[in-house]
Motif scaffolding. Structure first.
Motif, PDB file in Angstrom:
ATOM      1  N   TYR A   1       0.799  -1.222   0.000  1.00 51.64           N
ATOM      2  CA  TYR A   1       0.000   0.000   0.000  1.00 51.64           C
ATOM      3  C   TYR A   1       0.837   1.280   0.000  1.00 51.64           C
ATOM      4  N   ILE A   2       1.623   1.438   1.066  1.00 50.58           N
ATOM      5  CA  ILE A   2       2.267   2.735   1.288  1.00 50.58           C
ATOM      6  C   ILE A   2       3.253   3.078   0.181  1.00 50.58           C
ATOM      7  N   SER A   3       4.018   2.099  -0.306  1.00 57.00           N
ATOM      8  CA  SER A   3       4.997   2.383  -1.362  1.00 57.00           C
ATOM      9  C   SER A   3       4.320   2.926  -2.620  1.00 57.00           C
ATOM     10  N   ARG A   4       3.128   2.429  -2.940  1.00 50.73           N
ATOM     11  CA  ARG A   4       2.395   2.914  -4.118  1.00 50.73           C
ATOM     12  C   ARG A   4       1.909   4.343  -3.909  1.00 50.73           C
ATOM     13  N   ILE A   5       1.474   4.638  -2.679  1.00 54.81           N
ATOM     14  CA  ILE A   5       1.060   5.999  -2.370  1.00 54.81           C
ATOM     15  C   ILE A   5       2.241   6.950  -2.495  1.00 54.81           C
ATOM     16  N   VAL A   6       3.402   6.515  -2.006  1.00 57.42           N
ATOM     17  CA  VAL A   6       4.610   7.342  -2.069  1.00 57.42           C
ATOM     18  C   VAL A   6       4.981   7.628  -3.522  1.00 57.42           C
ATOM     19  N   ILE A   7       4.888   6.634  -4.382  1.00 58.63           N
ATOM     20  CA  ILE A   7       5.215   6.820  -5.800  1.00 58.63           C
ATOM     21  C   ILE A   7       4.316   7.880  -6.425  1.00 58.63           C
TER      22      ILE A   7
END
Length: 340
Positions: free
Chosen positions: A177-183
């Motif tokens: 989840y979070i890595s995709r939001i960061v991208i």
């Protein structure tokens, strides 16, 4: 945990966050309330630039109002307010940060159009279009920030049993989840605005150095140069360190690379750069003054009006010393406006 062999001690962040957020809360609340008051009630003439500034001040104020919850959490190291308030505080943090970046970019683009393309941009640079752009910015930042609240934001520390808010997520949550939001937020909310800010500022500088513009008022050119300088310094100082560190932090948490020295450095730099990013709430009012002639004129006119009211009827309070002080202040504001 990043690695069983890597030290992940970063408890210093709670004291750092508590002190920094407390200072930002006081200064940000006062400065942004004053800014919103000026934009709403004092300014007689509003343009597209002040429209962006008003929305920027509103974004800052909404974030500042959530800080007492975070300050309490950093002091007690326990989140008693539930998952919903945790989601709201986190959403407002990212909404403010990337909303500030996008609104500052709008101001930069507006200045670029006004100086580089002053004639054909008149049809674009309208208050109506500025309001449409502001709505688009709010939709964009909310779309990028809301996904952070789609999964549970609170948790429990294994060693103490205390509740946490948006920290200590397992690596699987970072990977899914979070890595995709960061991208998404890094591309849309940081890299594209950074390129636009640098490009617009460069084009403005090139235009000012052309022979056609060399004969213009030197004070006006100095003013534009200082505007660009202040704008870029605040943008780079507040947002570049945090966003670069966030990328490294995300790579660390998703275990794309594991190096204990880098892990220690990133875990140390992340809280520091986050505090710098949060401080933009206090620096934005500087942008308001340096960017807008309307605000400068409003401040000067306000001081003259106060002088007239203060000394309308002869009285002991309206002494020569008071008049001299107010006149000096008025002169200072006028000189500042000429040299910005």
């Amino acid at each position: 945990m990043v690695s069983a062999n890597c030290s992940t001690e970063d408890s210093f962040k709670y004291i750092l966050y508590g002190c920094t957020f407390s200072m930002v809360f006081v200064l940000g609340l006062i400065s942004n309330c004053v800014a919103i008051y000026i934009f709403t009630f004092t300014l007689k003439m509003r343009n597209e630039t002040t429209t962006y500034m008003l929305n920027l001040a509103i974004s800052d104020l909404l974030f500042v109002l959530t800080l007492p919850f975070r300050i309490y959490y950093f002091a007690i190291r326990n989140w008693p307010f539930g998952d919903i308030l945790c989601k709201i505080s986190v959403t407002m943090f990212y909404t403010n940060m990337y909303g500030s970046i996008l609104f500052l970019t709008c101001i930069s683009i507006d200045r670029f159009l006004a100086i580089v393309h002053p004639f054909w941009s008149k049809t674009l640079r309208t208050k109506r279009n500025a309001k449409i752009v502001c709505v688009a910015v709010w939709i964009t930042v909310l779309a990028g920030s809301m996904p952070a609240s789609f999964f549970p934001s609170t948790g429990t520390r294994n060693d103490t049993g205390q509740n946490t808010c948006f920290e200590n997520f397992p690596d699987t949550t970072w990977k899914t989840y979070i890595s995709r939001i960061v991208i998404f937020i890094e591309i849309v909310g940081f890299f594209i605005p950074l390129i636009l800010n640098v490009t617009c500022s460069t084009m403005v500088l090139r235009t000012l150095n052309k022979p056609v513009t060399l004969s213009r008022n030197k004070l006006s050119k100095k003013k534009v140069l200082k505007m660009i300088f202040v704008h870029l310094v605040i943008f780079c100082f507040c947002f570049v360190p945090y966003n670069v560190t966030l990328i490294l932090y995300s790579l660390m948490r998703t275990q794309i690379w594991i190096n204990c020295s880098l892990v220690t450095a990133v875990r140390t730099m992340y809280p520091i750069t986050l505090c710098i990013a949060v401080s933009n709430c206090c620096f934005d009012p500087i942008i308001y003054y340096f960017t807008s002639d309307t605000i400068q004129n409003s401040i000067r006119n306000r001081s003259k009006w106060q002088l007239a009211v203060y000394c309308k009827v002869p009285s002991p309070r309206c002494s020569v010393r008071h008049i001299s002080a107010i006149i000096l202040l008025s002169r200072f504001l006028n000189v500042s406006a000429l040299h910005i």
